[in-house]
Write an enzyme that holds these catalytic residues in place. Structure first.
Site: not given
Length: 353
Positions: A65, A131, A224, A234, A245
């Site tokens: 990613q 991520h 979210e 949060y 998963y």
């Protein structure tokens, strides 16, 4: 969920053949600045011609990613030609990488980046291809919010203040810590941190209210939308509306004292990416003020009606489009533009009528 109501719209290709484009920004004279995840930045003309890759982009640790990620132009770009962008940065020695933010000046001929300087590097660097997060939003005061991923394997770091994993940070355009950051001077806390407990942010924008809005991927469910407030937690990975998963409980549940609830969540996930408020009336008055979010999973464009910091209604456009929407921005002409995540990615305009 409300069905979409509003004007008839169509997708108009502006440019094609882009290699996994990740973000777009707007330049004068109808031009676009586009990042490609493998590590290239290009200028696309108003008629859709993509330039050769700009020179001056620093080395990018592309893989998984990671790669060349978000880009924004400075609010005073017309005068200073400054841009900010983020990318996955390799460790100076040995394995590991992290998300970094750089500033640069776009040359007068828009062929190169000059005066390139890394103004922030996420700490610590770790071995992970996942991520990175990284969306940048420039606040009205000129400071930069940067939303950072928790690097997946290091999810528990999102609850700790001695690292930048799973955080929103706030820095000046020079990378310094501006006055008003909530953890400045607190022992064991990094002063750039604005909010924490985030997972993998993929969208951030300044709303018409002048506040930061952002969204982040949940695990299996629980994507979210949040309005990060200074010093607030949060919840990830302690609370989430998603699950592991393959199924099974993640964390403690959906709520805990001292942890914020999302403004909105998607369960099941839509894999949101890109985020823009529509301030124009180009699509009619009914859409003005709506928040638009792309979906990587379904290729849909979600229109959310918001009021009082809450989502009142949601509708979906482009159902059946089948292209992973990576970024959504409102252009200077008041129209919405998107890029699609593909080895043959496209820059698209949402055309009314």
């Amino acid at each position: 969920m409300a069905q979409n109501t509003g004007p008839a719209v169509s997708l108009v290709p502006v440019a094609t053949g882009l290699a996994n484009p990740w973000a777009l920004a707007f330049l004068p004279d109808g031009q676009f600045l586009v990042t490609e995840r493998p590590g290239r930045m290009r200028v696309v003309s108003a008629t859709g011609q993509a330039s050769p890759a700009l020179t001056g982009v620093p080395p990018v640790a592309a893989g998984g990613q990671g790669g060349l990620l978000d880009v924004v132009v400075d609010a005073d770009f017309a005068r200073n030609r400054r841009i900010y962008f983020c990318f996955s940065e390799a460790a100076a020695s040995g394995p590991g990488n992290s998300t970094a933010v750089a500033r640069a000046t776009l040359s007068a001929g828009a062929s190169s980046l000059q005066d390139v300087r890394v103004i922030f590097s996420q700490r610590p660097k770790v071995e992970s291809a996942l991520h990175f997060g990284c969306r940048i939003a420039q606040a009205p005061d000129g400071n930069l919010f940067v939303a950072l991923g928790e690097r997946y394997q290091r999810k528990d770091d999102a609850q700790k203040l001695d690292n930048h994993h799973g955080k929103v940070i706030r820095i000046t355009p020079d990378g310094a810590v501006p006055p008003g950051n909530p953890f400045t001077g607190q022992s064991g806390a990094l002063p750039e941190i604005w909010s924490y407990g985030h997972r993998n942010p993929q969208g951030a924008t300044i709303g018409p209210d002048g506040k930061l809005w952002m969204h982040e991927h949940g695990p299996q469910g629980g994507d979210e939308i949040n309005l990060p407030q200074p010093g607030r937690n949060y919840g990830w990975p302690v609370i989430t509306y998603g699950e592991n998963y393959g199924g099974g409980k993640m964390g403690e549940g959906t709520a805990r004292a001292g942890m914020e609830q999302p403004v909105h969540h998607w369960t099941p996930s839509i894999a949101p990416s890109g985020m823009a408020f529509l301030t124009s009336t180009r699509y009619g008055a009914a859409w003005q003020g709506s928040l638009f979010v792309g979906s990587l999973k379904f290729g849909t464009l979600h229109r959310l009606e918001v009021a009082g910091g809450k989502v009142q209604r949601e509708g979906k456009l482009l159902q059946g489009n089948g292209e992973r929407i990576r970024d959504v921005r409102q252009g200077p002409d008041g129209l919405l533009y998107m890029v699609t995540d593909s080895p043959q990615g496209r820059l698209l305009r949402l055309q009314p009528g």
